[in-house]
Design an enzyme around this catalytic site. Structure first.
Site, PDB file in Angstrom:
ATOM      1  N   GLU A   1      -5.580  -8.801   0.483  1.00  0.00           N
ATOM      2  CA  GLU A   1      -6.219  -8.611   1.681  1.00  0.00           C
ATOM      3  C   GLU A   1      -7.835  -8.343   1.570  1.00  0.00           C
ATOM      4  OE1 GLU A   1      -4.537  -5.462   4.469  1.00  0.00           O
ATOM      5  OE2 GLU A   1      -2.738  -5.877   3.774  1.00  0.00           O
TER       6      GLU A   1
ATOM      7  N   GLU B   1       0.927  -1.191  -0.059  1.00  0.00           N
ATOM      8  CA  GLU B   1      -0.081   0.016  -0.028  1.00  0.00           C
ATOM      9  C   GLU B   1       0.832   1.224   0.022  1.00  0.00           C
ATOM     10  OE1 GLU B   1      -2.829  -0.399   3.012  1.00  0.00           O
ATOM     11  OE2 GLU B   1      -4.000  -1.791   2.149  1.00  0.00           O
TER      12      GLU B   1
HETATM   13  C1  LIG Z   1      -8.534   1.021   4.311  1.00  0.00           C
HETATM   14  O1  LIG Z   1      -8.062  -0.194   4.081  1.00  0.00           O
HETATM   15  C2  LIG Z   1      -6.794  -0.558   3.693  1.00  0.00           C
HETATM   16  O2  LIG Z   1      -6.869  -0.917   2.475  1.00  0.00           O
HETATM   17  C3  LIG Z   1      -6.136  -1.463   4.641  1.00  0.00           C
HETATM   18  C4  LIG Z   1      -6.757  -1.908   5.590  1.00  0.00           C
HETATM   19  N1  LIG Z   1      -5.839  -2.726   6.036  1.00  0.00           N
HETATM   20  C5  LIG Z   1      -4.453  -2.645   5.538  1.00  0.00           C
HETATM   21  N2  LIG Z   1      -4.738  -1.455   4.703  1.00  0.00           N
HETATM   22  C6  LIG Z   1      -3.187  -2.919   5.860  1.00  0.00           C
HETATM   23  O3  LIG Z   1      -2.565  -3.409   5.005  1.00  0.00           O
HETATM   24  C7  LIG Z   1      -3.187  -3.819   7.200  1.00  0.00           C
HETATM   25  O4  LIG Z   1      -1.966  -3.929   7.924  1.00  0.00           O
HETATM   26  C8  LIG Z   1      -4.351  -3.327   8.018  1.00  0.00           C
HETATM   27  O5  LIG Z   1      -4.429  -4.095   9.570  1.00  0.00           O
HETATM   28  C9  LIG Z   1      -5.741  -3.589   7.246  1.00  0.00           C
HETATM   29  C10 LIG Z   1      -6.935  -3.635   8.270  1.00  0.00           C
HETATM   30  O6  LIG Z   1      -7.183  -2.038   8.485  1.00  0.00           O
END
Ligand SMILES: CO[C@H](O)c1c[n+]2c([nH]1)[C@H](O)[C@@H](O)[C@H](O)[C@H]2CO
Length: 447
Positions: free
Chosen positions: A352, A166
């Site tokens: 994810e 991300e």
């Molecule tokens: C807005 O959502 C994001 O794409 C996102 C959500 N999440 C993420 N990125 C991260 O990659 C994880 O480390 C977070 O724990 C997980 C849950 O919040």
């Protein structure tokens, strides 16, 4: 619709990240990360906690791999803690750090579980931050040395490699909005960070090819369908710019070697010197083998004359998770179909997808039926994308177990396994873990 209706070689897994589960934050030679420092700073984490211990995965990894086996997954996505390998970010290597990931990968393979390794899931070595972190091109070089070392040490057993998790969060969430480490609030800095991370990605992919031609490499992007709140021209314009900011600022450099012009021109008006920095973005466009898609929800926007993007998020009436995110399962289908249409052909992994709900331990059970519904609908919409010819190759549920949810600390639970923070971090399967296991074993259908 059962598991057997998905492609035979489809990867079904769960995902985690080093800072969120490992703990042992200062053990066995590990150096400080920007998240160690950020979490220790007063007021940064909503419940005042840190990842010092987290789920103690560093010491319990064999137990946690046994949970993967119990679930019946055939893949596992995890990230490596850079400061566990290079305590100062570069230079001296911490052998005990390497030994940990060596043992983790060996145990996964022994259990028949395919690793998907993420090189960078936000825990930058703090010594690099002292010299500007991702605003400094020295960090790009340090990342290449870190990546090359891991390619050499683990490339014989790890086939799937993601460079960054991300870049939108690494740059905008952490350097424009300041909600994540290092907690800077400056758009120009965020744009410089985004650029350097994209350049680091391209250089690492190129280096990977030379070192490990049989492996597969990609990047993980958080992607959102962006919808206008009305059919007005202004709201549609707002959706276009928000889509550039959320999605295309990273998709276009990675796949096309250029920034989206609609938003680049906005930033060039703001920062005249901006353009000359960004001629080198073609470097980011090294051919990748897969794209990791992190999908959680969609965004609805309307016109806002006061904002740089001329757009603001609109909160529509909808069912939401404990994070306040709209539950919008068709969005995963929409984003997968769009990526394939506009940037394909490219193998896609849902790296994810998951949800936080107010999970409660009652009589030794966690009856998280909302999570089962959430996953069921997202699995179905992923299948609908596959039916339309989209080459989705796998799906990783976020997350194996409850863990440190960044600025929310331990107050938000995303896991298939409940972690009892009041009873020695005991892992307890939620109803959703049992459901997932039955799905993976073809015992139940998604209807
Ligand atoms: C807005 O959502 C994001 O794409 C996102 C959500 N999440 C993420 N990125 C991260 O990659 C994880 O480390 C977070 O724990 C997980 C849950 O919040």
């Amino acid at each position: 619709m059962k598991r057997e209706m998905f492609p035979g070689d489809f990867l079904w897994g769960v995902a985690t990240a080093s800072y969120q589960i490992e703990g042992a934050y200062n053990e066995d030679g590990k150096g400080e990360s920007i998240w160690d420092r950020f979490a220790h700073a007063p007021g940064k984490i909503k419940d005042g906690t840190t990842g010092d211990v987290a789920c103690d995965h560093y010491h319990r990894y064999r137990e946690d791999i046994a949970l993967l086996k119990e679930l019946g997954v055939n893949a596992y996505r995890f990230s490596v803690s850079w400061p566990r390998i290079f305590p100062c970010g570069k230079g001296e290597v911490n052998q005990k750090g390497l030994d940990f990931y060596d043992a983790l990968v060996d145990e996964l393979l022994k259990q028949g579980i395919k690793p998907l390794l993420t090189l960078y899931h936000w825990d930058l070595p703090q010594p690099l931050q002292f010299h500007g972190g991702w605003t400094n091109t020295d960090t790009v070089q340090a990342f290449l040395e870190y990546a090359m070392l891991l390619f050499k040490k683990l490339g014989d057993r790890v086939e799937l490699w993601a460079t960054f998790n991300e870049p939108w969060c690494i740059s905008f969430l952490a350097h424009e909005l300041g909600e994540h480490a290092p907690g800077i609030k400056d758009l120009r800095t965020a744009l410089q960070v985004a650029h350097n991370v994209l350049v680091a990605h391209g250089k690492a992919v190129k280096a990977f090819r030379s070192e490990n031609p049989s492996g597969k490499t990609g990047i993980v992007l958080n992607l959102y369908p962006v919808h206008p709140s009305s059919e007005s021209e202004q709201d549609k314009e707002a959706a276009i710019l928000s889509d550039c900011y959320r999605n295309r600022w990273f998709l276009d450099p990675v796949f096309k070697g250029e920034y989206p012009q609609e938003l680049l021109s906005v930033y060039q008006k703001l920062y005249g010197d901006f353009a000359k920095d960004y001629e080198s973005i073609q470097v980011a466009c090294e051919k990748i083998d897969f794209l990791g898609v992190n999908y959680y929800s969609r965004e609805v926007v309307s016109h806002d004359p006061k904002s740089i993007l001329k757009s603001k998020t609109v909160k529509v009436e909808a069912k939401r998770t404990d994070m306040g995110w709209e539950i919008y399962p068709q969005g995963i289908q929409e984003i997968l179909v769009r990526i394939n249409r506009e940037y394909g052909p490219i193998d896609l992994y849902v790296t994810e997808n998951g949800a936080a709900f107010k999970d409660e331990l009652k009589d030794g059970e966690i009856r998280d039926y909302e999570r089962i519904d959430f996953l069921k609908e997202h699995f179905k919409n992923t299948y609908y994308a596959i039916q339309q010819g989209v080459p989705v190759k796998g799906y990783f549920v976020w997350s194996l177990m409850d863990n440190f949810e960044w600025a929310h600390g331990y107050s938000k639970r995303f896991g298939l396994f409940y972690v009892d923070y009041n009873d020695n971090l005991k892992r307890i399967p939620k109803e959703s873990a049992r459901w997932f296991k039955k799905f993976l074993n073809n015992e139940i259908s998604l209807e």
